[in-house]
Design an enzyme around this catalytic site. Structure first.
Site, PDB file in Angstrom:
ATOM      1  N   GLN A  51      -4.511 -12.927  -3.309  1.00  0.00           N
ATOM      2  CA  GLN A  51      -3.924 -12.846  -4.653  1.00  0.00           C
ATOM      3  C   GLN A  51      -3.439 -14.225  -5.082  1.00  0.00           C
ATOM      4  O   GLN A  51      -2.605 -14.823  -4.398  1.00  0.00           O
ATOM      5  CB  GLN A  51      -2.750 -11.863  -4.578  1.00  0.00           C
ATOM      6  CG  GLN A  51      -2.018 -11.670  -5.869  1.00  0.00           C
ATOM      7  CD  GLN A  51      -0.667 -11.031  -5.638  1.00  0.00           C
ATOM      8  OE1 GLN A  51      -0.095 -11.128  -4.553  1.00  0.00           O
ATOM      9  NE2 GLN A  51      -0.122 -10.401  -6.657  1.00  0.00           N
TER      10      GLN A  51
ATOM     11  N   SER B 127       1.522 -16.203  -7.853  1.00  0.00           N
ATOM     12  CA  SER B 127       2.711 -17.064  -7.879  1.00  0.00           C
ATOM     13  C   SER B 127       2.336 -18.534  -7.896  1.00  0.00           C
ATOM     14  O   SER B 127       1.315 -18.931  -7.340  1.00  0.00           O
ATOM     15  CB  SER B 127       3.574 -16.819  -6.634  1.00  0.00           C
ATOM     16  OG  SER B 127       4.113 -15.533  -6.657  1.00  0.00           O
TER      17      SER B 127
ATOM     18  N   SER C 296      -1.097 -14.913   0.902  1.00  0.00           N
ATOM     19  CA  SER C 296      -1.377 -14.491   2.271  1.00  0.00           C
ATOM     20  C   SER C 296      -2.868 -14.212   2.390  1.00  0.00           C
ATOM     21  O   SER C 296      -3.497 -13.728   1.457  1.00  0.00           O
ATOM     22  CB  SER C 296      -0.554 -13.263   2.655  1.00  0.00           C
ATOM     23  OG  SER C 296      -0.660 -12.288   1.672  1.00  0.00           O
TER      24      SER C 296
ATOM     25  N   GLU D 152       1.304  -2.665  -5.993  1.00  0.00           N
ATOM     26  CA  GLU D 152       1.907  -3.362  -4.863  1.00  0.00           C
ATOM     27  C   GLU D 152       3.156  -2.616  -4.409  1.00  0.00           C
ATOM     28  O   GLU D 152       3.368  -2.380  -3.233  1.00  0.00           O
ATOM     29  CB  GLU D 152       2.277  -4.788  -5.256  1.00  0.00           C
ATOM     30  CG  GLU D 152       3.003  -5.540  -4.136  1.00  0.00           C
ATOM     31  CD  GLU D 152       3.318  -6.985  -4.502  1.00  0.00           C
ATOM     32  OE1 GLU D 152       3.539  -7.250  -5.701  1.00  0.00           O
ATOM     33  OE2 GLU D 152       3.349  -7.818  -3.588  1.00  0.00           O
TER      34      GLU D 152
ATOM     35  N   GLU E 185      16.701  -9.157  -6.725  1.00  0.00           N
ATOM     36  CA  GLU E 185      17.419  -9.297  -7.987  1.00  0.00           C
ATOM     37  C   GLU E 185      16.565  -8.835  -9.165  1.00  0.00           C
ATOM     38  O   GLU E 185      17.046  -8.142 -10.066  1.00  0.00           O
ATOM     39  CB  GLU E 185      17.851 -10.758  -8.178  1.00  0.00           C
ATOM     40  CG  GLU E 185      18.976 -11.212  -7.257  1.00  0.00           C
ATOM     41  CD  GLU E 185      18.544 -11.395  -5.796  1.00  0.00           C
ATOM     42  OE1 GLU E 185      17.324 -11.465  -5.522  1.00  0.00           O
ATOM     43  OE2 GLU E 185      19.429 -11.465  -4.924  1.00  0.00           O
TER      44      GLU E 185
END
Lengths: 394, 366
Positions: free
Chosen positions: A113, A116, A148, A231, A364
């Site tokens: 993936q 990010s 990953s 996910e 968060e």
């Protein structure tokens, strides 16, 4: 095809035609996919039968009882099975579905993936990797991180900015990136555990054919929501026996080594045992809701609990070890295929668990999601909604 | 792996919940509860009559052959969730659960006869032990001489509403009519205004022997009480969460709904998650008790160890997040705080239940 008995019958017929004892594993799995018994909730012709998702358990039980070779599971191709496949199914063209889903399920092609970036973590929609149209291709340049499996992957799901003049959510497009293409460079990213489970991926003028775009140009954020939702479902789903998680090794140590026991540790251990067991029951309740066809919003909270418990339990476990807690099993830089919490020592668990409240959405951010989507509380006033991406502060 | 408990609510249970909730919405709103708490009649006898007799809920745990409904702890737990949500001042936990389950544990004709009276709602029963007594705690006994009982027990919940007390004396369990000579029930000033407490003084009071061996029956009553109290705590916590979320959507400060501040949203999201877990723990206890599973003692103590602090936390958060209005007598949140805090002591503290859990799962203290 919504009937468990009918599926049992089909599975038995399949097993009769492909006896596990005399069929090679790969051939068996290929035939299983083609018979629609891979993921029964997928459409016919794509490994499924259009049956309810819950009925997969019925098929799996029959196959397991017959000694069938196991499918390549989420431990090896988690991103592919859990995130790429449902997104391809929802947004892919017929040709894309036919090209990608079969080798994905068979584990012949591993997926990673590319979401990010160093400058876009929790605020993923601020991503800056650029994709510029060039004839029938897109030219992609940028840096991705926390990938990953990138070093084993054949394909990646990728989101990139196709229009910097639009507000950030609107100028993103979703692609499938061939990791063997020139311009894709994968570098290991060493973590606090000593090993490199993840990678940085540098994309330098990578050519991606427009035929590898998933969804419309500029609709990439919407497509990515499907990926991210899946996910979190994947993270909350597994069924565990009592003491099946992180509480297992510490409970075993407690029982085996009375010399380590103190009153303070006992109190904290039992508190965590109670919380771990209640969390396990909550997962079981969630599973029962899914099977009954009434999924609740509870799943969105399970990752929060899982992360907190993993961190607290492993922290206590290191402390319980006393002198041995001062030691670490192995700092060698390695590239593990899977995360194996239980196969390493307490110190590894403690360090690796720190990532649980960051990866896949920080705790968060997840609390915000629960507050807004489950409880319906208003969002914070936003300053980035109507500003072109290129004018955002960074 | 043992078969997992059924942790969902059945359709029948959902219907039962709707019926109880609609009754309580009409008859037990916060203003009514608050007014009653300050009156001379802190129990709502009329509401009890409707719940216990008209709706037949006092007899859920009692077999039909003994005059009950032949239902299970699963249904009783749903009733308790709703009673907790309304902090209803009725003796359901004490009479329909603890006293009833204690009598079921006696298995004698005298106990069976009394069960019929409790199940029909004709009588209210209370186990004459301090409400704080947990299933593994030791307790003081009353003196018994020739069937006459003498002694004093304090902090007995709902004793003032009870027609009959179940008294542990000389190793046995006795039924004592509160109307008898030699029985004095004196109200104490309770922290929780919605579950009145009383001191019971017996002075050669006449007792009817229910069983010569009280211990197992009493433990059974206290264990069922502890396991199902978790459902009351769940209902209470759920009210606190729902009410606070609603308030924070409408209350404005700094030109914004205060519910849009991340610091408050995170607290409510955490609280929501706690109630999600509490529901799994409470349903697990109710199901284990209903199926008389070997795991019932663990399930009950696990539920208490988890749900007690959750209810207190929910009430404390509700008060704080309501700001000044939450500190007023007029606003109902204090009724919930007081009930939650008292519930945390009732039937064994979370710590006491953690000790039971530790024992049952072989995590020995040093």
């Amino acid at each position: 095809m919504s009937d468990a008995a009918e599926l049992v019958r089909r599975t038995q017929e399949f097993l009769a035609a492909h006896p596990p004892a005399s069929t090679a594993a790969e051939a068996f799995l290929e035939a299983r996919f083609d018979a629609g018994l891979a993921w029964v909730h997928y459409p016919e012709g794509l490994g499924g039968l259009g049956a309810p998702r819950a009925l997969q358990a019925v098929v799996d039980a029959e196959l397991e009882a017959a000694g069938a070779p196991p499918a390549v599971g989420p431990s090896l191709n988690g991103i592919g099975l859990g995130m790429a496949a449902p997104t391809i199914l929802a947004f892919g063209t017929e040709e894309q579905k036919r090209r990608f889903l079969r080798p994905l399920w068979l584990g012949q092609e591993i997926w990673c993936q590319l979401f990010s970036e160093p400058g876009a973590g929790s605020d993923l929609a601020a991503l800056g990797t650029r994709a510029v149209r060039d004839g029938e291709d897109w030219i992609v340049t940028g840096q991705k991180v926390w990938t990953s499996g990138a070093h084993n992957a054949r394909f990646a799901i990728l989101i990139a900015r196709t229009d910097p003049d639009l507000p950030k959510h609107r100028g993103i497009t979703y692609f499938v990136c061939d990791m063997t293409d020139p311009g894709v460079e994968v570098r290991p990213l060493r973590q606090i555990t000593g090993e490199a489970e993840f990678n940085e991926v540098f994309l330098t003028e990578v050519r991606i054919p427009d035929a590898h775009r998933l969804g419309e140009v500029g609709e990439g954020w919407k497509v990515a929501q499907t990926t991210l939702m899946n996910e979190r479902v994947a993270i909350g789903g597994a069924r565990l026996p009592r003491e099946g998680g992180m509480i297992g090794p510490i409970a075993a140590t407690w029982r085996e080594r009375p010399e380590l026991r103190t009153r303070d540790l006992h109190q904290r251990l039992v508190e965590l045992w109670v919380e771990a067991e209640v969390a396990r029951l909550t997962g079981e309740r969630l599973r029962q809701q899914l099977v009954a066809g009434h999924p609740g919003p509870e799943g969105s909270g399970m990752k929060l609990t899982f992360a907190r418990l993993a961190q607290q339990i492993s922290g206590l476990e290191v402390e319980l070890q006393g002198e041995e807690g001062l030691l670490y099993d192995d700092w060698t830089m390695r590239r593990p295929e899977t995360v194996d919490f239980l196969g390493r020592e307490a110190g590894y668990r403690y360090l690796r668990a720190k990532g649980n409240s960051i990866e896949g959405g920080t705790s968060e951010v997840l609390l915000n999601i629960v507050a807004e989507r489950v409880l319906g509380l208003p969002s914070e006033p936003r300053t980035d909604k109507d500003i072109a991406w290129k004018d955002l502060s960074r | 792996m043992t078969t997992p408990s059924d942790l969902l609510y059945s359709e029948t249970e959902d219907e039962l919940r709707s019926a109880v909730r609609s009754l309580l919405t009409d008859r037990c709103d916060a203003t009514q509860v608050l007014a009653r708490a300050e009156s001379d009649a802190p129990h709502d006898g009329d509401l009890w009559k409707t719940l216990a007799a008209d709706m037949g809920l006092a007899g859920l745990l009692v077999p039909e052959s003994l005059g009950g409904q032949g239902a299970t702890h699963r249904e009783a737990a749903v009733v308790l969730e709703e009673l907790g949500r309304f902090v209803a001042p009725v003796p359901y936990l004490t009479s329909a659960v603890i006293a009833t389950e204690t009598l079921l544990g006696c298995g004698t004709p005298a106990a069976d006869e009394l069960l019929g009276a409790l199940a029909s709602g004709r009588s209210i029963g209370a186990l004459a032990l301090p409400l704080s007594t947990g299933p593994s705690a030791s307790y003081a006994e009353i003196e018994e001489k020739d069937g006459r009982l003498t002694g004093r027990v304090t902090a007995v919940a709902d004793a003032a509403a009870a027609d009959v007390l179940l008294v542990v004396a000389g190793g046995g369990l006795y039924a004592v009519e509160t109307a008898s000579d030699g029985v004095t029930v004196t109200a104490q000033t309770p922290l929780d205004l919605t579950r009145p407490l009383a001191a019971v003084t017996l002075d050669s009071a006449p007792g009817r022997l229910l069983t010569a061996d009280a211990s197992a029956a009493v433990r059974r009553g206290l264990r069922a009480g502890a396991g199902l109290l978790a459902s009351e705590q769940l209902g209470l916590a759920d009210w606190c969460l729902t009410e606070t979320v609603a308030y924070l959507k409408t209350r404005h400060q700094f030109n914004r709904p205060v519910g849009s501040f991340q610091a408050l949203k995170h607290r409510l999201a955490e609280l929501w998650l706690e109630t999600v877990h509490a529901r799994a723990a409470a349903r697990n206890a109710a199901d284990a008790l209903a199926t008389a599973s070997d795991e019932a003692p663990l399930a009950a103590s696990l539920a208490q160890a988890y749900c007690s602090p959750v209810a207190v936390h929910a009430a404390e958060e509700a008060l704080q997040l309501h700001g000044g209005i939450g500190m007023t007598w007029e606003h109902p949140v204090h009724l919930y705080l007081k009930r939650a805090k008292a519930d945390a002591i009732a039937l064994g503290s979370a710590g006491a239940h953690r000790e039971i859990v530790a024992e049952l799962v072989d995590l020995r203290a040093p």
